[in-house]
Design a protein around this motif. Structure first.
Motif, short mmCIF file in Angstrom:
data_model
loop_
_atom_site.label_atom_id
_atom_site.label_comp_id
_atom_site.label_asym_id
_atom_site.label_seq_id
_atom_site.Cartn_x
_atom_site.Cartn_y
_atom_site.Cartn_z
N ASN A 255 6.54 -16.10 12.79
CA ASN A 255 7.28 -17.00 13.63
C ASN A 255 6.81 -18.82 13.41
OD1 ASN A 255 8.64 -15.19 14.66
ND2 ASN A 255 7.12 -14.83 16.40
N GLN A 256 5.35 -19.01 13.22
CA GLN A 256 4.64 -20.18 12.84
C GLN A 256 5.21 -20.55 11.76
OE1 GLN A 256 0.59 -20.80 14.50
NE2 GLN A 256 0.59 -18.54 14.47
N GLY B 23 14.04 -16.63 5.72
CA GLY B 23 13.02 -16.23 4.69
C GLY B 23 12.41 -14.92 5.16
N GLY B 24 11.21 -14.40 4.60
CA GLY B 24 10.59 -13.03 5.22
C GLY B 24 9.34 -13.06 4.51
N ILE B 25 8.53 -12.07 4.91
CA ILE B 25 7.24 -11.89 4.21
C ILE B 25 7.27 -10.30 3.86
CG2 ILE B 25 4.62 -11.31 4.63
CD1 ILE B 25 4.74 -14.03 6.46
N GLY B 26 7.19 -9.95 2.75
CA GLY B 26 7.21 -8.50 2.24
C GLY B 26 5.82 -7.93 1.93
N MET B 27 5.33 -6.93 2.13
CA MET B 27 4.03 -6.26 2.03
C MET B 27 4.14 -4.63 1.59
SD MET B 27 1.44 -7.56 5.00
CE MET B 27 0.94 -9.40 4.91
N ALA B 28 3.18 -4.52 0.68
CA ALA B 28 3.24 -3.10 0.32
C ALA B 28 1.82 -2.71 -0.18
CB ALA B 28 3.95 -3.06 -1.16
N HIS B 29 1.56 -1.24 0.21
CA HIS B 29 0.30 -0.55 -0.11
C HIS B 29 0.60 0.83 -0.57
CE1 HIS B 29 -3.64 0.85 1.04
NE2 HIS B 29 -4.04 -0.26 1.34
N ARG C 298 17.20 -8.07 14.13
CA ARG C 298 17.18 -8.34 15.19
C ARG C 298 15.66 -9.00 15.80
NH1 ARG C 298 19.94 -3.87 19.24
NH2 ARG C 298 22.06 -3.93 18.41
N HIS C 299 15.18 -9.62 14.70
CA HIS C 299 13.90 -10.41 14.49
C HIS C 299 12.49 -9.31 14.76
CE1 HIS C 299 11.91 -14.68 15.37
NE2 HIS C 299 11.37 -14.00 14.53
N HIS C 300 12.84 -8.18 14.39
CA HIS C 300 11.85 -7.39 14.67
C HIS C 300 11.29 -6.83 12.94
CE1 HIS C 300 12.17 -6.69 18.83
NE2 HIS C 300 13.46 -6.48 18.68
N PRO C 301 10.03 -6.46 12.79
CA PRO C 301 9.43 -6.08 11.48
C PRO C 301 10.31 -4.78 11.11
CG PRO C 301 7.86 -6.69 12.95
CD PRO C 301 8.86 -6.68 13.78
N ILE C 302 10.29 -4.55 9.85
CA ILE C 302 10.52 -3.26 9.25
C ILE C 302 9.87 -2.49 8.61
CG2 ILE C 302 12.38 -2.07 7.69
CD1 ILE C 302 14.23 -4.47 8.24
N ARG C 303 9.07 -1.33 9.21
CA ARG C 303 7.98 -0.64 8.68
C ARG C 303 8.50 0.50 8.05
NH1 ARG C 303 4.70 1.60 11.70
NH2 ARG C 303 5.85 1.54 13.68
N VAL D 68 8.94 -8.60 7.26
CA VAL D 68 8.99 -9.24 8.61
C VAL D 68 9.60 -10.66 8.35
CG1 VAL D 68 7.62 -10.56 10.29
CG2 VAL D 68 6.51 -8.59 9.02
N PRO D 69 10.73 -10.75 9.15
CA PRO D 69 11.72 -11.88 8.95
C PRO D 69 11.04 -13.18 9.47
CG PRO D 69 12.30 -10.70 10.76
CD PRO D 69 11.13 -9.82 10.06
N LEU D 70 11.33 -14.33 8.68
CA LEU D 70 11.08 -15.56 9.14
C LEU D 70 12.31 -16.17 9.71
CD1 LEU D 70 9.14 -16.94 5.78
CD2 LEU D 70 8.07 -16.43 8.07
N ALA D 71 12.26 -16.32 10.86
CA ALA D 71 13.71 -16.75 11.58
C ALA D 71 13.42 -17.83 12.80
CB ALA D 71 14.40 -15.37 12.17
#
Length: 515
Positions: free
Chosen positions: A291-292, A266-272, A216-221, A256-259
């Motif tokens: 979004n941009q 697409g999307g951006i994935g990050m890890a720590h 639903r266009h929300h990030p997944i943490r 984080v989805p690119l929509a």
């Protein structure tokens, strides 16, 4: 005597009950001769331990010189307030706001210090300052990313991840693009092995996978990617298909989805490596960038489609020109050449006329082909002399329509590329309109330069028209005006019903361009 003793007792009660720390020091040697309970508690000493202490013991060394200076100033009856660092008995520092003034105590001059522990306030201010600096840095980075994305139609995924790292200290990151039915990494950041690896493709086997990724266009943490949480299991199963390297030695994960308009692209994935590292604020920052980036990706896609469509339309236009002009001219020339021998035997005068027609058709076809080649090689329009280009258009028009075109060029001109193209296109459009609408029997093209002004005149003796009248579906005049204005030229059209049409395009060379 009794009243004096009573007054002194009342002052002592106030001294003992004050919430601020009060210290009385000998003005000469600075030794503490009295302290109230608040001052003793503030510094971690009992009253017996505090009395007799030299202030240098419970002051930060950097504050010693300031204390001595204040002692001298207080002797002149000044009240001084400052922020200094004191040291507790256990060695821990704390901030105090101290006001000092000279008093007489027990018959001798003393220094009264009134202190308030402001460590909590200073700590809060420092935290607020750090947060403000972090927000300023975040805003500057977001602005830089926004400028990068807005200033080009080409997405720069590596640059986006590099700039994101300035505001979010991730360990591994990847920017993905949806190339149905795969998610493909456009860029990765982390270890050298990760950054140097080839693009990784994750096959999406079901539509439900996209729905889950879109979220639903929300990030997944995900606090712990190795937990049994459903989202952790889903993401782990998805990434293990090809990008498990992103999860090596990692704990926290964020997607984080690119929509755009409900369409995931697409999307951006990050890890720590720290568990529960990514905060809601981190998610908001990345979503703003995502979004941009999504809009830029869509714009780049549309731009590519527009370029492909423009290429297709240009090919179709050239094909129409080949069919309408060159092909028909060559077909007519072929017919004349086929009947010419028989016609020569029967009527040489008519044959000579046919030879003239054959010459005109072949010349026109050659000119039309050269014009089409110029269209295929845009540099020709800027590298060639403008007079030669106008003669080429005139010859092609004459061969196509059998309408005489006189081209008169006063001298060779050197113009800026965009201006020369504008003159060429306006002349091309004008000749097209003459052939289609005017029923003219002759056309004149004049190009000249007077001082810094270049002038193009195109005149025909056709039916003419009322320039004030608008014609539905006819865009030739507006196209020519737009081209002229874009080049900084002025286009004037003079016409009347039955009196032909004259078009004049004037461009003034600025002083800067003439240097």
């Amino acid at each position: 005597m009794y009243q004096s003793q009573r007054c002194e007792n009342e002052y002592q009660i106030i001294f003992e009950a004050a919430s601020d720390g009060l210290i009385v020091s000998d003005l000469k040697n600075g030794v503490v001769i009295e302290a109230n309970p608040a001052a003793c508690e503030m510094h971690g000493y009992t009253r017996q331990e505090f009395i007799g202490l030299n202030p240098m013991v419970f002051m930060n060394p950097e504050s010693h010189a300031l204390f001595m200076e204040q002692g001298k100033s207080a002797a002149s009856n000044s009240v001084l307030e400052t922020l200094i660092v004191h040291i507790r008995k256990d060695g821990s520092p704390f901030y105090v706001e101290a006001g000092r003034s000279m008093i007489h105590y027990r018959g001798k001059p003393c220094l009264l210090s009134v202190m308030r522990d402001v460590s909590q306030r200073i700590q809060t201010e420092e935290i607020l300052k750090r947060e403000m600096e972090a927000r300023r840095r975040e805003q500057a980075t977001l602005l830089a990313i926004s400028h990068t994305l807005a200033s080009t139609l080409e997405l720069q995924p590596g640059l986006i991840l590099d700039q994101l790292r300035e505001i979010i200290e991730y360990k591994h990151a990847g920017l993905f693009s949806l190339e149905d039915p795969n998610m493909v990494t456009l860029a990765m950041r982390g270890t050298q092995e990760l950054e140097g690896s080839a693009p990784i493709r994750i096959r999406l086997n079901a539509a439900e996978t996209l729905v889950t990724l879109f979220n639903r266009h929300h990030p997944i943490r995900i606090a712990d990617i190795w937990s049994d949480e459903p989202q952790a299991q889903f993401m782990r199963a998805l990434l293990n298909k090809g990008t498990g390297v992103l999860l090596e030695d990692m704990k926290s994960w964020m997607w984080v989805p690119l929509a755009v308009k409900g369409r995931i692209i697409g999307g951006i994935g990050m890890a720590h490596e720290k568990q529960n590292y990514f905060t809601p604020h981190h998610a908001d920052l990345v979503l703003s960038v995502a979004n941009q980036a999504a809009i830029t990706m869509i714009n780049a896609e549309l731009y590519g489609q527009a370029q492909a469509l423009a290429v297709l339309e240009e090919r179709q236009r050239l094909a129409r020109n080949l069919h309408d002009a060159v092909n028909q001219s060559l077909f007519s020339a072929g017919l004349i050449a086929e009947v010419l021998p028989r016609l020569w035997d029967r009527d040489q005068e008519e044959a000579r006329q046919s030879l003239d027609d054959l010459r005109r058709l072949t010349r026109g076809a050659m000119a039309e082909m050269r014009a089409l080649l110029a269209e295929l090689r845009p540099s020709t329009l800027t590298d060639s002399d403008l007079g030669d280009l106008l003669r080429l258009l005139g010859n092609a028009h004459e061969g196509r329509t059998n309408l005489p075109v006189v081209v008169n060029v006063v001298k060779d001109l050197t113009l800026p590329a965009e201006v020369q193209v504008a003159f060429y296109r306006v002349c091309q459009e004008a000749l097209y309109n003459i052939a289609k609408h005017t029923k003219a029997s002759e056309v004149e093209i004049h190009l000249k330069q007077e001082d810094a002004v270049i002038e193009l005149r195109i005149r025909d003796n056709g039916e003419g028209f009322d320039p004030q009248q608008t014609f539905s579906g006819h865009y030739g005049l507006s196209i020519m005006r737009e081209r002229a204005e874009a080049a900084g030229a002025v286009l004037t059209i003079v016409s009347g019903v039955g009196s032909g049409t004259q078009l004049m395009m004037r461009w003034a060379q600025s002083q800067k361009e003439s240097l």
